[in-house]
Write a protein that holds these residues in place. Sequence first.
Motif, short mmCIF file in Angstrom:
data_model
loop_
_atom_site.label_atom_id
_atom_site.label_comp_id
_atom_site.label_asym_id
_atom_site.label_seq_id
_atom_site.Cartn_x
_atom_site.Cartn_y
_atom_site.Cartn_z
N PHE A 302 0.82 -1.21 0.00
CA PHE A 302 0.00 0.00 0.00
C PHE A 302 0.86 1.26 0.00
O PHE A 302 0.56 2.23 -0.70
CB PHE A 302 -0.93 0.00 1.21
N LYS A 303 1.92 1.26 0.78
CA LYS A 303 2.77 2.46 0.84
C LYS A 303 3.39 2.76 -0.51
O LYS A 303 3.48 3.93 -0.92
CB LYS A 303 3.85 2.27 1.90
N GLU A 304 3.81 1.71 -1.23
CA GLU A 304 4.39 1.92 -2.55
C GLU A 304 3.36 2.52 -3.49
O GLU A 304 3.67 3.42 -4.29
CB GLU A 304 4.88 0.58 -3.11
N ILE A 305 2.13 2.03 -3.42
CA ILE A 305 1.07 2.56 -4.29
C ILE A 305 0.82 4.03 -3.97
O ILE A 305 0.69 4.87 -4.88
CB ILE A 305 -0.22 1.73 -4.11
N ASN A 306 0.77 4.35 -2.69
CA ASN A 306 0.57 5.75 -2.29
C ASN A 306 1.70 6.64 -2.80
O ASN A 306 1.48 7.74 -3.29
CB ASN A 306 0.49 5.85 -0.77
N ASP A 307 2.92 6.16 -2.68
CA ASP A 307 4.08 6.97 -3.06
C ASP A 307 4.20 7.13 -4.57
O ASP A 307 4.61 8.19 -5.05
CB ASP A 307 5.36 6.34 -2.50
N THR A 308 3.88 6.07 -5.31
CA THR A 308 4.09 6.12 -6.76
C THR A 308 2.89 6.64 -7.53
O THR A 308 3.04 7.30 -8.56
CB THR A 308 4.45 4.72 -7.29
N MET A 309 1.67 6.33 -7.04
CA MET A 309 0.46 6.69 -7.79
C MET A 309 -0.36 7.78 -7.12
O MET A 309 -1.32 8.28 -7.72
CB MET A 309 -0.40 5.44 -8.00
N GLY A 310 -0.02 8.13 -5.90
CA GLY A 310 -0.74 9.20 -5.22
C GLY A 310 -1.81 8.67 -4.28
O GLY A 310 -2.21 7.51 -4.32
N HIS A 311 -2.28 9.56 -3.40
CA HIS A 311 -3.25 9.17 -2.37
C HIS A 311 -4.61 8.83 -2.95
O HIS A 311 -5.36 8.04 -2.36
CB HIS A 311 -3.38 10.28 -1.33
N SER A 312 -4.96 9.42 -4.08
CA SER A 312 -6.24 9.08 -4.70
C SER A 312 -6.27 7.61 -5.09
O SER A 312 -7.27 6.91 -4.85
CB SER A 312 -6.49 9.96 -5.94
N ALA A 313 -5.18 7.12 -5.68
CA ALA A 313 -5.10 5.70 -6.02
C ALA A 313 -5.11 4.85 -4.76
O ALA A 313 -5.75 3.79 -4.70
CB ALA A 313 -3.84 5.43 -6.83
N GLY A 314 -4.41 5.32 -3.72
CA GLY A 314 -4.42 4.59 -2.46
C GLY A 314 -5.82 4.47 -1.88
O GLY A 314 -6.21 3.41 -1.36
N ASP A 315 -6.59 5.55 -1.97
CA ASP A 315 -7.97 5.51 -1.48
C ASP A 315 -8.81 4.51 -2.26
O ASP A 315 -9.65 3.79 -1.70
CB ASP A 315 -8.60 6.90 -1.58
N GLN A 316 -8.60 4.45 -3.58
CA GLN A 316 -9.33 3.48 -4.39
C GLN A 316 -8.99 2.05 -3.98
O GLN A 316 -9.87 1.18 -3.93
CB GLN A 316 -9.01 3.69 -5.87
N VAL A 317 -7.73 1.82 -3.67
CA VAL A 317 -7.32 0.49 -3.22
C VAL A 317 -8.03 0.13 -1.92
O VAL A 317 -8.56 -0.98 -1.76
CB VAL A 317 -5.79 0.43 -3.03
N LEU A 318 -8.06 1.06 -0.98
CA LEU A 318 -8.71 0.80 0.31
C LEU A 318 -10.19 0.50 0.14
O LEU A 318 -10.74 -0.40 0.79
CB LEU A 318 -8.51 1.99 1.24
N LYS A 319 -10.86 1.24 -0.74
CA LYS A 319 -12.28 0.99 -0.99
C LYS A 319 -12.49 -0.39 -1.61
O LYS A 319 -13.43 -1.11 -1.26
CB LYS A 319 -12.85 2.07 -1.90
N CYS A 320 -11.63 -0.73 -2.56
CA CYS A 320 -11.74 -2.03 -3.22
C CYS A 320 -11.52 -3.16 -2.22
O CYS A 320 -12.25 -4.16 -2.21
CB CYS A 320 -10.75 -2.12 -4.38
#
Length: 685
Positions: A302-320
């Motif tokens: 998750f941290k890598e996704i947040n760092d590379t794709m931004g918090h919006s992508a991280g939020d989408q991951v959490l919702k999924c």
Amino acid sequence: MESAAALVGNLPLRDVIDLLAGTFYVMDESGYFVLWNRQLEQVTGLSAERLRSIHMLELFEPDMRARVARAFCAVFQSDERVQVEARVRNANGGTTPFLFVGSRLSIVGDGRYLCGMGVDLTRHYRQRDKLELFERALMAASNGIVITRHEGRDNPIEYVNPAFERISGYGALESINHDSRFMAAHGMDDDQRTYLANAIAEHRTATVVFRNKRKNGELFWNHLSVTPVRDAAGDVTHFIGIIEDITSLKQRTAQLEHLVTHDPLTGLANRLLLRDRLEHAVQAAQRNQEKVAVILMDLNKFKEINDTMGHSAGDQVLKCVAQRLQSALRESDTVARLGGDEFVMVLAAQPSLRYTLKMIERIRRTMAPEMEIDGRMLSVGASMGVAVWPDDGRTPGELLQAADTAMYEGKHGGPDAVHFYSTVMADNSAARQRMEAALREALERDDLYLLFQPHVAVDSGKILGVEALLRWRHPERGELLPADFLPDAEESGLIVPLGRRVLEDVCSTLRRLAELGFPDLPISINTSSREFSQRDYLPHIARRVAHHGVNPASLTLEMREEQLMNNPEQATRLANGLQELGIRLSVDEFGAGMNNLSCLRQLPVSQLKMTRQRVQEIDGFPGSGALAKTMLDIGNNLNIRVVATGVETRDQHDFLAAHGCTSVQGNYISQPMTRPALEEWLAAH
């Protein structure tokens, strides 16, 4: 003897008219009084002489005189009995409302007169104004008002105000004469309806909240206050009900309750609701002799996704993830988000451990497929720790702690690992907690310090740089090397303040060395992924370098090859940021694992520090040092200087020199030194 009627008939007229409650008067055709009673004198405040000389119109307000004059004339012209309301002036300037009634009085001869009476309307006007006020208030009230007639069990409606029509959708004609229960939503809130029915039967005031139906069939929440209305004898004749539509309040309350108990991003239960659900699950398991499983899950990337794709992508991951977990569990189970990328699942009513294992496998299968986030397919793994009631904890807090301990062990067991809690884990967790507490104290007491080890050119012995090595003066265990405590510091997050302490000391040392005449000697410090993931990492370094007034090129950051290779995009951003600041980047532990040469080629790396393991393999026997030679060849091909670390012997030094190594570091060159010892060593060399 005269009869009573005759006696009364012979009474003087003056005596009779003075007994009247209202005013009595007789006027001639000119409008002057010829006879009147005392009440007229009292109302006007005028004497008898003044009344005899005044025209009757002078007793009224100017704007009323025309109306009074028309009524006066109608008596004589049409022989009508007339009545008129008008305000009578008095000697003090005040006025009194009166109703005057007059008829023509004919007397023998040609004389015609008006005979009349006046009734004071002051009390009537007050009552009328009060009733009008009540009516306006009922009409203007925002709450619905219903007045019902009490007829035993039934209470038909007699009056509804406009607010009732607006709230219910029923007009007044549709409501009047219907029993007030015609809007009831049957099958809902029966306890409140029973309470109200009993209160009405007992003639008591009652306040209830229940759901009714509007005319269009829509349900609404009704806050109803019912009060009995009694007559002069004390008997209940009516009931008055005040209806307040609290539907929007109920909805807002439900929304607030949801916000208090649910995670705003995913809609899952939050920590507060999780505790409540877990307590209920444990209580039910006690009654039914079942088990409860608590699973704490932490996402791996998750941290890598947040760092590379931004918090919006991280939020989408959490919702999924939230949707997938909910789909994998039963309605009786609970999924909660504790914050960040940590999720907790409470599996209630577990008949056996085998059943729990099947549910965990279903969770793993649900999490396995890739997720499409912003057009990219991502694989998001997770580590899970499992604790089971009552074996691993008796209270919700103990279960959550046990699951957290198991999850921590799971993170070290490879991707997507699932670990069940054990007492060994508890011992390890307690040891980590003790280490964390001790490390915090060490930071406060300044028990951490730096040693410095130079690396030099192989051919000339020229000093090329110095590496800062962290040590911990432990009160019980003596001097500890970084490997003894940095992994725990990384896990707990203490690596961040610890790294900033090291940076501060190194900047201070660089300034001191510049003052001693060594302004261009670089010092390298190690950094970790936890540190350079901080948003203010580079700005903080820039501020401290500027604060100490040191040359940025004299500072080198060392990062393990593994950290850079795990997240190439983040590594590229970081390396470019360091280059902009003028700070050098060094790759540490080069050759410890797989090498990504394309990534190294793209990064602005100043040097590669060969791992100590490759150097230790050089033992003077034929074939030894092959991997070290390979690392040197790679560095030469990339045109990046390779520093061999951990050089302990002359054989190692000579082998490295013979195969193109340009610089070495290790105890063969110098033991790690304190700052004063380093200053002396530099002066001597």
